[in-house]
Design an enzyme around this catalytic site. Structure first.
Site, PDB file in Angstrom:
ATOM      1  CE  LYS A  84      88.218  66.148  43.335  1.00  0.00           C
ATOM      2  NZ  LYS A  84      87.679  65.419  44.508  1.00  0.00           N
ATOM      3  CB  SER A 159      86.321  62.434  42.654  1.00  0.00           C
ATOM      4  OG  SER A 159      86.251  63.287  43.789  1.00  0.00           O
ATOM      5  CB  SER A 183      86.683  61.986  46.632  1.00  0.00           C
ATOM      6  OG  SER A 183      85.563  61.410  46.010  1.00  0.00           O
TER       7      SER A 183
END
Length: 480
Positions: A84, A159, A183
């Site tokens: 990520k 996210s 997330s």
């Protein structure tokens, strides 16, 4: 053998060890799928084919050198696993999803990146994330939005939206993510994946990070429970200086997937916690009803569970979240490049006094005790992962009114952040599938299971039995 992209991470690792395929062949296949699908689903911010090639060749050399003793090989050797874009990878641009941080290239790896590399994974790129990971959608200004491959008009969530899009579209079998308010679980639910938020202290923030208020944790997104467990075995290795750590179960988390959890007391909660008036989609309720039928069929005892605390007691989370936003190291001269939500949250965070912040930390710790009392009679709590199906793109993002944007996110995710506040583990699994409206495409509706702090082994055992009872691996999205 099935198509490479249809294999789970553990299946792919086994195929590599047995010689059915090779790390470089897997990488070539992955890069081809990245080229074909990555832009469509908005999975990546940065691609790293050269670094991935270097790691795949090294994996191939290690495989050859260990041919006489394959048991010594890393567990995920040759398996592609992107990182990520909130996590540091040495020598790779890390933008944190923001134009304000474009051009930053770290010279160290985050601890979770080191652990995944030690496990043999191949880092093929940095996945899409919203600016500094704040919202529950992934629509940064610097990249296309992350979309669920089940309906490209809908968000992959956030996210860790890019990570979820990459796994759900079968570009990769596993992707690293992080979860500070949902997330990992939000995009898992939106994309039909497994997403575990581990307990506070389970995965170290070391060697460079610190735990702070303890809301966030790293993890992965996968297509099945055993891959999630295998990754937790890799990541749940601490670093010197950790102030909090939890013992792993005997035999590890992957072994826990084969254990029978016994007859559990499961509490069911469909009333939103932090946004009591949030509308809950009928299929989100049916997802929980579906889970209840499966759990009862497996011999568990299921009863209603109470809301653990009044919604107003959640309010200090706003202060914690705002201060975290304000703490992001944005150069003052680039503050204007932030999206409106980030600027609004940072302004709010700067206005939080030290005493107010301390009180917010204390309030979160009190909620941990409140929830423990409210749910004392249960081993596991079952609830919808999200109040609605994957959102149509642009539903929550509201640049004209960031406060309304935040409220919309709360209504969409009225259960997830509770588990970050109380520090306990929770997992979203893709048990239910249905159209969100008549004649619409079939979408995943996740259900979330939460347990007491430190009981990831129980959650994984239970989730694995659910997966065996009603497998979902053969479900394929239209894109991918």
């Amino acid at each position: 053998m099935a198509e490479l992209h249809d294999l789970t991470a553990l299946e792919l690792a086994a195929a590599i060890r047995s010689g059915q395929t090779s790390p470089t062949e897997v990488l070539d296949h992955t890069l081809d799928r990245m080229a074909a699908l990555g832009e469509t689903v908005g999975a990546f911010i940065t691609r790293t084919p050269d670094l991935a090639r270097e790691q795949a060749v090294a994996a191939q050399s290690l495989l050859a050198a260990s041919s006489d003793d394959p048991g010594t090989l890393p567990p995920l050797l040759g398996v592609p696993c992107p990182i990520k874009d909130l996590n540091l990878v040495a020598g790779v641009p890390t933008s944190f999803g923001s134009a304000a941080l474009a051009g930053y290239v770290p010279d160290v790896d985050d601890g979770v990146v080191i652990r995944l590399r030690e496990a043999g994974t191949v880092m093929v790129g940095k996945t899409n994330t919203p600016e500094i990971g704040l919202p529950s959608y992934t629509q940064p200004d610097i990249a296309p939005p992350a979309r669920t491959p089940w309906d490209l008009t809908r968000s992959a969530g956030g996210s860790s939206g890019g990570a979820a899009a990459a796994v759900a579209s079968r570009i990769v079998p596993i992707a690293q993510g992080s979860d500070g308010g949902g997330s990992i679980r939000i995009p898992a639910a939106a994309c039909g994946l497994v997403g575990l938020k581990p307990s506070r202290g389970r995965i170290s923030t070391g060697p460079y990070g610190v735990p702070g208020p303890g809301l966030g944790t790293n993890g992965v997104l996968t297509r099945d429970v055993r891959d999630t467990a295998a990754a937790l075995d890799v990541l749940a290795v601490g670093w010197p200086g950790d102030t909090c750590s939890l013992p792993s179960p005997d035999g590890g988390f992957l072994a826990a997937c084969e254990a029978e959890p016994g007859a559990l007391r499961i509490g069911v909660l469909t009333q939103p916690i932090i946004a009591p008036d949030a509308p809950v989609h009928a299929e989100a309720i049916r997802a929980v009803d579906h889970a209840v039928r499966v759990l009862e069929g497996l011999g568990h005892h299921v009863d209603p569970a109470p809301v653990p605390f009044p919604a107003e007691k959640w309010e200090p989370f706003r202060d914690l979240w705002s201060v975290l936003a304000a703490s992001a190291p944005i150069p003052p001269e680039r503050e204007h490049l932030l999206v409106p939500l980030s600027r609004w949250m940072r302004e709010r965070g700067r206005a939080v006094s030290g005493v107010t912040y301390a009180n917010a930390v204390n309030a979160g710790q009190q909620l941990t005790r409140d929830a423990a009392r409210a749910w004392a009679e249960f081993d596991v709590i079952l609830m919808p992962s999200l109040a609605q199906p994957a959102e149509l793109l642009g539903t929550s993002r509201n640049d004209d009114d960031p406060a309304a944007d935040f409220e919309a996110q709360m209504a969409f995710t009225p259960w997830t952040s509770t588990w970050n506040i109380i520090g306990a583990p929770a997992i979203s699994v893709p048990l239910h599938w249905a159209p969100a409206e008549p004649d619409g495409p079939v979408l995943p509706f996740g259900v979330m299971l939460g347990a007491r702090t430190g009981r990831e082994d129980l959650l994984l055992a239970l989730a694995a039995t659910i997966e065996r009872a009603e497998p979902w691996l053969d479900r394929r999205p239209p894109t991918g």
